[in-house]
Design an enzyme around this catalytic site. Structure first.
Site, PDB file in Angstrom:
ATOM      1  N   ASP B  51      -7.997  -3.953  51.275  1.00 19.70           N
ATOM      2  CA  ASP B  51      -8.013  -5.354  51.647  1.00 19.70           C
ATOM      3  C   ASP B  51      -7.925  -5.383  53.174  1.00 19.70           C
ATOM      4  O   ASP B  51      -7.545  -4.397  53.797  1.00 19.70           O
ATOM      5  CB  ASP B  51      -6.777  -6.005  51.017  1.00 19.70           C
ATOM      6  CG  ASP B  51      -6.661  -7.443  51.410  1.00 19.70           C
ATOM      7  OD1 ASP B  51      -7.708  -8.086  51.534  1.00 19.70           O
ATOM      8  OD2 ASP B  51      -5.522  -7.914  51.592  1.00 19.70           O
ATOM      9  N   THR B  53      -6.931  -8.481  55.380  1.00 19.49           N
ATOM     10  CA  THR B  53      -5.836  -9.275  55.927  1.00 19.49           C
ATOM     11  C   THR B  53      -4.509  -8.821  55.346  1.00 19.49           C
ATOM     12  O   THR B  53      -4.348  -8.701  54.140  1.00 19.49           O
ATOM     13  CB  THR B  53      -6.049 -10.759  55.582  1.00 19.49           C
ATOM     14  OG1 THR B  53      -7.404 -11.056  55.797  1.00 19.49           O
ATOM     15  CG2 THR B  53      -5.160 -11.632  56.420  1.00 19.49           C
ATOM     16  N   ARG B 235     -11.938 -11.094  68.322  1.00 11.17           N
ATOM     17  CA  ARG B 235     -12.723 -12.163  67.712  1.00 11.17           C
ATOM     18  C   ARG B 235     -13.056 -13.150  68.825  1.00 11.17           C
ATOM     19  O   ARG B 235     -12.206 -13.538  69.610  1.00 11.17           O
ATOM     20  CB  ARG B 235     -11.907 -12.876  66.636  1.00 11.17           C
ATOM     21  CG  ARG B 235     -11.498 -11.993  65.507  1.00 11.17           C
ATOM     22  CD  ARG B 235     -10.234 -12.483  64.886  1.00 11.17           C
ATOM     23  NE  ARG B 235     -10.421 -13.719  64.154  1.00 11.17           N
ATOM     24  CZ  ARG B 235     -10.465 -13.771  62.830  1.00 11.17           C
ATOM     25  NH1 ARG B 235     -10.335 -12.681  62.134  1.00 11.17           N
ATOM     26  NH2 ARG B 235     -10.624 -14.907  62.201  1.00 11.17           N
ATOM     27  N   ASP B 376     -22.271  -9.335  51.722  1.00  6.25           N
ATOM     28  CA  ASP B 376     -21.357 -10.450  51.510  1.00  6.25           C
ATOM     29  C   ASP B 376     -21.256 -10.812  50.032  1.00  6.25           C
ATOM     30  O   ASP B 376     -22.014 -10.326  49.204  1.00  6.25           O
ATOM     31  CB  ASP B 376     -21.725 -11.648  52.383  1.00  6.25           C
ATOM     32  CG  ASP B 376     -22.947 -12.376  51.864  1.00  6.25           C
ATOM     33  OD1 ASP B 376     -23.546 -11.886  50.887  1.00  6.25           O
ATOM     34  OD2 ASP B 376     -23.313 -13.403  52.457  1.00  6.25           O
ATOM     35  N   LYS B 412     -13.809  -7.972  43.946  1.00  7.20           N
ATOM     36  CA  LYS B 412     -13.136  -6.771  44.434  1.00  7.20           C
ATOM     37  C   LYS B 412     -12.884  -5.826  43.271  1.00  7.20           C
ATOM     38  O   LYS B 412     -13.174  -4.632  43.335  1.00  7.20           O
ATOM     39  CB  LYS B 412     -11.792  -7.137  45.066  1.00  7.20           C
ATOM     40  CG  LYS B 412     -11.894  -7.879  46.380  1.00  7.20           C
ATOM     41  CD  LYS B 412     -10.492  -8.118  46.916  1.00  7.20           C
ATOM     42  CE  LYS B 412     -10.514  -8.858  48.251  1.00  7.20           C
ATOM     43  NZ  LYS B 412      -9.173  -9.072  48.781  1.00  7.20           N
TER      44      LYS B 412
END
Lengths: 371, 841
Positions: B51, B53, B235, B376, B412
């Site tokens: 993962d 985040t 970012r 994506d 996922k």
């Protein structure tokens, strides 16, 4: 194995907080001091050479021990019966055709060298599977310890009950039933004529067996009450109390011949201690002198049916027991192999490896740089 | 075996819990093994699904810099105690105006709701709440530069600009959506002008800039700055503004109002309306935010990649963010080719995948490490279609890294399942949040980050650790150790049992195949229970194949051991144990000879031979465990010598048991018989020696001094001087090399590192380097030739290498060669110190 329980309580007291931290012990952190046996030329080569250098002399020593043991084997399976000398019938034939028959025979042999020290007389049987699973089991240790109140152990069947006589067998089982029954006496042919060699019947069994495993019932002699319900093993020619005619204490299940026989052998070709030459008797104080000997055998034990053979072995012993050159040879071989390997590895090392000195010291004269 | 395995696994799990290196003091959490059945699988992981985040990143954004009117400013760069940005602001001029607008934009254009600390808490700074942590970072950044956002009402916002409170009337807020990739506010500034402030992704902002030369220059400059930012993993957002007249605004507002009250396709209409006003923008600059990575994440990822593990980042974030993070955590590097798959239908996706595959085939295997797949969530739906999934997987397996963005928790899990089922390799999923639970459960090994996002993931996982970086310790040290231990333990357990029980078979030859056992029943029963139970446990608990430090330093070691539990080594062990049982039985057999093994001429019976053999078996099996143990700890000594001693004590006790209890009548007095026999003691030396001699020789063959490693190193050196000489010795070397099995190869690395650990090889490596330097100047030396001779299989890398600087190359080769010569058979090449690239054949 629990995940952090409650964050609230732990943050309040520092002690608590400390307690959650794993302790820094060498074991828990897997940092135990360890010896890493890394094999290098420096350790391998000496190992080989040390083993080689130690083993070869030891092996030679052991080999000499074995060589000093005098041993003679006299086979007598097919000895000629004395009574039937004309017909040349062998005792084996006679016994096979008439089980329970007694056949007497004589075997002559010569000792080329003197047998010094204590001389042991063994009988050696071949192809006799005393280590067969059912044979090994076929005994009753309680009975042998003199307890005759209960029925024989079922392991003893078919040698537990004598069907004909409707009696229980004592001592029961296949081992006891098949006890070696030849009687052998030894004679020395000296200038004075045939002289019997005095043989000892005791001291051939292990003390631990005699002490803890074999005990006669209180009454076991002729006419004892136990024989109302018991009988001797079928194959036996003698009664239990007749096993040693000379020594009453060496009778019954405490007879040493029986005890020796009851300790089953490991391999199908085995020898068992039969007698010890009495070294306190005249002429034989230093062992058996050179010369001609004869064995007088009361041949009753049948081995032809299972393609076995019988022999008598006369042997002295060394510190290491009987004759067995293998001990010394094994040491010599292992030692030699190690030496050869050592030399081989040394050769590889010198030719293909670099010495530590070369590895650590590089200067312009170092051959592989100077070139 | 099962009991031993369980005990060992349990202790291994405890080791994981106890590990101080995996203790996180800030959160006061230690690693937790919630299951002990997967300890060895930690050592075989080939795929990691992570993962993003909370796992890779902390999800805490920080304002790291900005580019305003063509100049880069960092919030920490202070000149005379004051930020350069503010100094320039005071200087006046065009750039000052831009800076002012930029700061106003940051403090105005957002959707943050402030929370005022109550007086009880002693006041303090306003706390910001927002749906996106980026905004907080920007607003906080502006505050640190003096433009603090203070209050928000539906109609106005109040900011404190350098101490002066300004109120901006909020006319319209054009919210951020993923399609627009920007947000704007229309405000009336205190002096009455109407302004549009717009911030968003560079691509969308650049499209809507004014078309004039000045802006173009600005755009170019900003673009280079943006590139700088993003390569350092930040970012970025672009900021732009436009001043509009009252009339234009009123005109637009009508359209906008109409659009926002539309019932049909309102979103689209609003977007269209927004387009009308978000045009001809004046570029102010760009912001750079750092999504702070967890501690040491780049290093960890780097190490994992070196260990040959493919890393798949599965995130719910948008593509740009995911790629940015990919760069910042070194999962991706600028030389990598990104294969982006964004398609709208199954067929297109399939075509795209097939095309990429053929393309990657064309560019040869070498480029494996230079590719990464980015896909994506929407496209993934098609890629996971049964028809396509096979090709998709094939493509992904060619790449070192895969980034999946906008993936739902279910997706996922699907990906993890796909890889788990199709490749058959061990997969590991790591995550921290509830959305990772499905994925964690699907993978072979699930790891939860215990900490920030609650405990769901940790509770669903097999192992819970506090930080992503602990993964290296968990995998490289615990995993690899445990795998190695388990492998040995299992092999050893087979070995010891075969060794003993096959002897019964050999004995059966002599007992008329009657099934008679040569040992006493109970002694056999206690064999596994007492006399040989400590050795495997000691191996399972204390064996350390390379030190933890070495393993962490050379992640490639992780890869090397992964195939040590294979059929070949199994049969080698079986053959080994058969050979031992043969040696043990017949050596004892001949040793026993006629059975007269005492000087008093008595003979012993079958159990004397049996206990001779049994004792030798216990000794040999114990010593064998010692021979296999690489690190002898206290426990190893206890297990080996203790087990032997235990057997002797047991034999003595058991020999007299029959006197007191009705057991073991056959064993009565056996100890006395056995121990009083000098042959037994003589045999106790020679039988184990002879039995283990081949094993010892085998081990000795692996000693560096005796095998090809040095032949190779020498030939490597000689090459520089005399080519002919070198060829001869090399020939020898390669022949030898050919005879070496994979097992040996692995072990030889061990020897190398073991030697290195104790510092033996330090000078050696130094000498090599020195020699290299000396000779690299000579004309005769040609690294290509050398490599050709050394390792033919390494053709590929060699080309690569020669393109690097030769001198540097040589230095590396010193070390690389050592290892390389070991691994030719596996076509694996290692570059240790100094070489970043590791390729596994």
């Amino acid at each position: 194995m629990e995940v952090s329980t409650s964050g609230g309580t732990t943050t309040q007291t520092p002690e608590n907080k400390e307690s959650k931290k794993p302790s820094n012990s060498a074991f828990k952190q897997q940092r135990l001091t360890a010896w890493q046996p890394i094999l290098t030329a420096g350790t391998v080569l000496p190992t080989f050479f040390v083993i080689g250098i130690l083993f070869i002399p030891v092996g030679i020593g052991l080999w000499f021990f074995s060589e000093n043991v005098r041993e003679i084997t006299i086979p007598y399976t097919h000895c000629i019966s004395i009574e039937d000398k004309e017909t040349n019938r062998t005792c084996a034939d006679l016994v096979r055709n008439n089980s329970g028959a007694l056949c007497q025979c004589e075997v002559h042999f010569t000792l080329d060298t003197q047998f010094t020290g204590r001389v042991y007389m063994y009988y050696a049987l071949t192809n006799f599977y005393q280590n067969h699973r059912r044979y090994v089991k076929s005994r009753d240790d309680n009975q042998l310890w003199g307890q005759i109140d209960s029925d024989p152990n079922s392991d003893c069947t078919p040698f537990a009950l004598d069907q004909g006589k409707k009696k229980k067998i004592y001592p029961c089982g296949a081992i006891a039933n098949s006890m070696f029954s030849d009687e052998i006496s030894l004679y020395h042919q000296s200038l004075d004529g045939l002289k019997p060699v005095s043989l000892i019947r005791t001291g051939i069994a292990w003390d631990s067996d005699k002490k803890f495993k074999f005990q006669n019932p209180k009454e076991y002699g002729q006419g004892a009450k136990m024989w109302d319900s018991y009988t001797k093993p079928k194959a036996w020619r003698k009664e239990l109390w007749e096993l040693d005619p000379e020594n009453q204490d060496n009778n019954g299940v405490q007879n040493e011949d029986l005890i020796v026989w009851m300790r089953t052998a490991a391999l199908p070709n085995f020898r068992k201690l039969y007698r010890i030459v009495n070294s306190s008797a005249e002429y034989f104080r230093a062992g058996l002198p050179m010369g001609n000997y004869s064995l007088k055998i009361n041949y009753t034990y049948e081995v032809e049916s299972f393609h076995g053979t019988k022999s008598i072995v006369l042997s002295t012993t060394s510190l290491l027991g009987g004759k067995n050159p293998f001990l010394g040879i094994s040491y010599i071989v292992v030692g030699t192999i190690c030496l050869v390997l050592g030399v081989l590895f040394l050769f590889i090392h010198i030719n293909y490896g670099k010495s530590t000195w070369e590895m650590t010291n590089v200067d312009p004269r170092t051959p592989w740089i100077a070139n | 075996l099962t009991v031993t395995l369980e005990v060992v696994r349990f202790i291994q799990a405890l080791f994981i819990n106890w590990d101080l290196d995996m203790y996180h003091p800030e959160t006061d959490t230690f690693a937790t093994a919630r299951t002990s059945n997967l300890n060895e699988e930690l050592g075989q992981v080939r795929y990691i699904f992570s993962d993003k985040t909370g796992t890779l990143t902390r999800n805490i954004m920080e304002f790291r810099g900005c580019s305003v009117s063509g100049a880069i400013y960092h919030p920490d760069d202070l000149i005379y105690g004051q930020n350069e940005l503010l100094i320039n602001l005071e200087k006046g001029g065009d750039s000052a105006r831009d800076i002012r607008h930029f700061l106003i934009l940051l403090s105005v254009c957002h959707t943050i709701i402030p929370e005022y600390p109550s007086e009880d808490d002693g006041g303090g700074e306003t706390i910001y709440h927002a749906s996106s942590p980026d905004e907080i970072a920007l607003v906080s950044g502006a505050r640190s530069l003096g433009y603090a956002f203070e209050k928000r009402t539906p109609t106005w916002v109040e900011i404190k600009a350098l101490g002066r409170t300004d109120r901006y009337e909020l006319l319209n807020t054009l919210e951020f959506t993923s399609t627009r990739k920007r947000m704007s506010v229309v405000v009336r500034s205190p002096n009455g002008n109407i302004k549009v402030y717009c911030k968003g992704a560079d691509s969308v902002i650049f499209e809507r800039l004014k078309r004039d030369r000045a802006t173009e220059v600005m755009r170019r400059r900003t673009d280079t700055h943006l590139h700088q930012f993003s390569t350092s993993g930040l970012r970025t957002l672009c900021c732009a503004m436009r001043e509009i007249s009252e009339e234009e605004y009123n005109e637009w507002q009508v359209i906008y109002k109409k659009a926002s009250t539309e019932l049909h396709e309102r979103e689209k209409r609003v977007e269209e309306a927004a387009e009308l006003i978000e045009k001809d923008l004046h570029l102010l600059g760009a912001t750079a935010i750092e999504d702070k990575l967890q501690e040491k994440v780049p290093e960890t990822i780097d190490a994992l990649l070196k260990a040959g593990i493919s890393i798949w980042v599965l995130t719910g974030d948008k593509q740009e963010t995911a790629i940015n993070i990919g760069y910042s955590c070194r999962l991706l590097n600028p030389t990598m080719e990104l294969l982006t798959i964004n398609k709208d239908s199954k067929d297109e996706t399939w075509d795209c995948i097939v095309e990429y595959i053929s393309k990657s085939d064309a560019t040869a295997t070498r480029s494996k490490q230079h590719m990464a797949v980015v896909i994506d969530g929407a496209t993934l739906k098609y890629a996971l279609h049964p028809d396509v999934s096979e090709d998709f997987l094939a493509l992904c397996c060619r790449c070192k890294a895969v980034i999946v963005c906008r993936a739902s928790p279910m997706q996922k899990a699907e990906i993890v399942e796909l890889v788990t089922e199709q490749t058959g390799d061990i997969t590991l999923a790591i995550g921290d949040g509830a959305n990772d639970v499905a994925m964690i459960q699907k993978a072979h090994v699930g790891i939860g980050i215990s900490g920030q996002e609650g405990l769901q993931a940790a509770l669903a996982s097999d192992y819970a650790i506090a930080q992503f970086r602990f993964l290296t310790k968990l995998l490289f040290v615990h995993g690899a150790w445990n795998y190695d231990r388990m492998t040995k333990l299992i092999f050893y357990s087979f070995y010891k049992n075969i060794c003993l029980y096959i002897i019964e078979l050999w004995f059966a030859i002599y007992s008329g195949w009657s099934g008679q056992i040569i040992f006493e029943r109970w002694t056999i029963g206690f064999y596994n229970m007492f006399f040989t139970c400590a050795q495997p446990i000691a191996i399972g608990v204390c064996e350390r194949h390379y030190s933890a430090e070495t393993r962490l330093k050379y992640p490639i070691l992780y890869k090397l051991n992964q195939d040590s539990f294979n059929l070949k080594s199994f049969f080698l062990w079986i053959a080994n144990s058969l050979m031992h049982s043969i040696c043990l039985f017949w050596l004892s057999f001949f040793l026993y000879g006629s059975g007269v093994v005492w000087s008093h001429g008595k003979e012993g019976g079958y159990l004397v031979l049996g206990n001779f053999i049994y004792t030798y078996v216990v000794v040999v099996v114990s010593l064998k465990s010692g021979l296999e143990t690489r690190t002898w700890t206290f426990f190893s000594h206890v297990s080996i010598w203790g087990s032997i001693l235990l057997w002797f004590v047991f034999l003595i006790l058991y020999s007299y048991a029959y006197v007191y209890f009705p057991v073991g009548q056959e064993m009565l007095g056996i100890a006395g018989l056995v121990f009083s026999s000098p042959v037994f003691w003589v045999g106790l030396v020679v039988v184990p020696t002879a039995t283990l001699l081949p094993d010892f020789v085998w081990k000795a063959m692996e000693v560096p001094e005796f095998e090809t490693l040095n032949v190779k190193m020498r030939s490597f050196d000689e090459e520089k001087g005399k080519l002919r000489k070198q060829r001869r010795s090399h020939k020898k070397g390669s022949e030898d090399l050919h005879n070496l099995g994979v097992l040996q190869a692995i072990d030889r690395v061990r020897n190398f590192f073991a030697a290195k650990e104790i510092g033996n090889n330090k000078q050696q490596a130094g000498a090599m380097t020195e020699a290299d330097m000396r000779n690299s100047s000579g004309d005769t030396f040609n690294p290509e030739d050398l490599l050709n001779l050394q390792v033919n299989e390494d053709q590929d890398e060699q080309d690569d290498e020669s393109s690097l600087g030769r001198e540097e190359n040589l230095n590396q080769m010193g070390t690389a060669l050592v290892v390389r010569s070991i691994h030719v058979r596996k076509e694996e090449v290692l570059y240790l110190d100094g070489l970043d690239e590791i390729e596994i054949g």
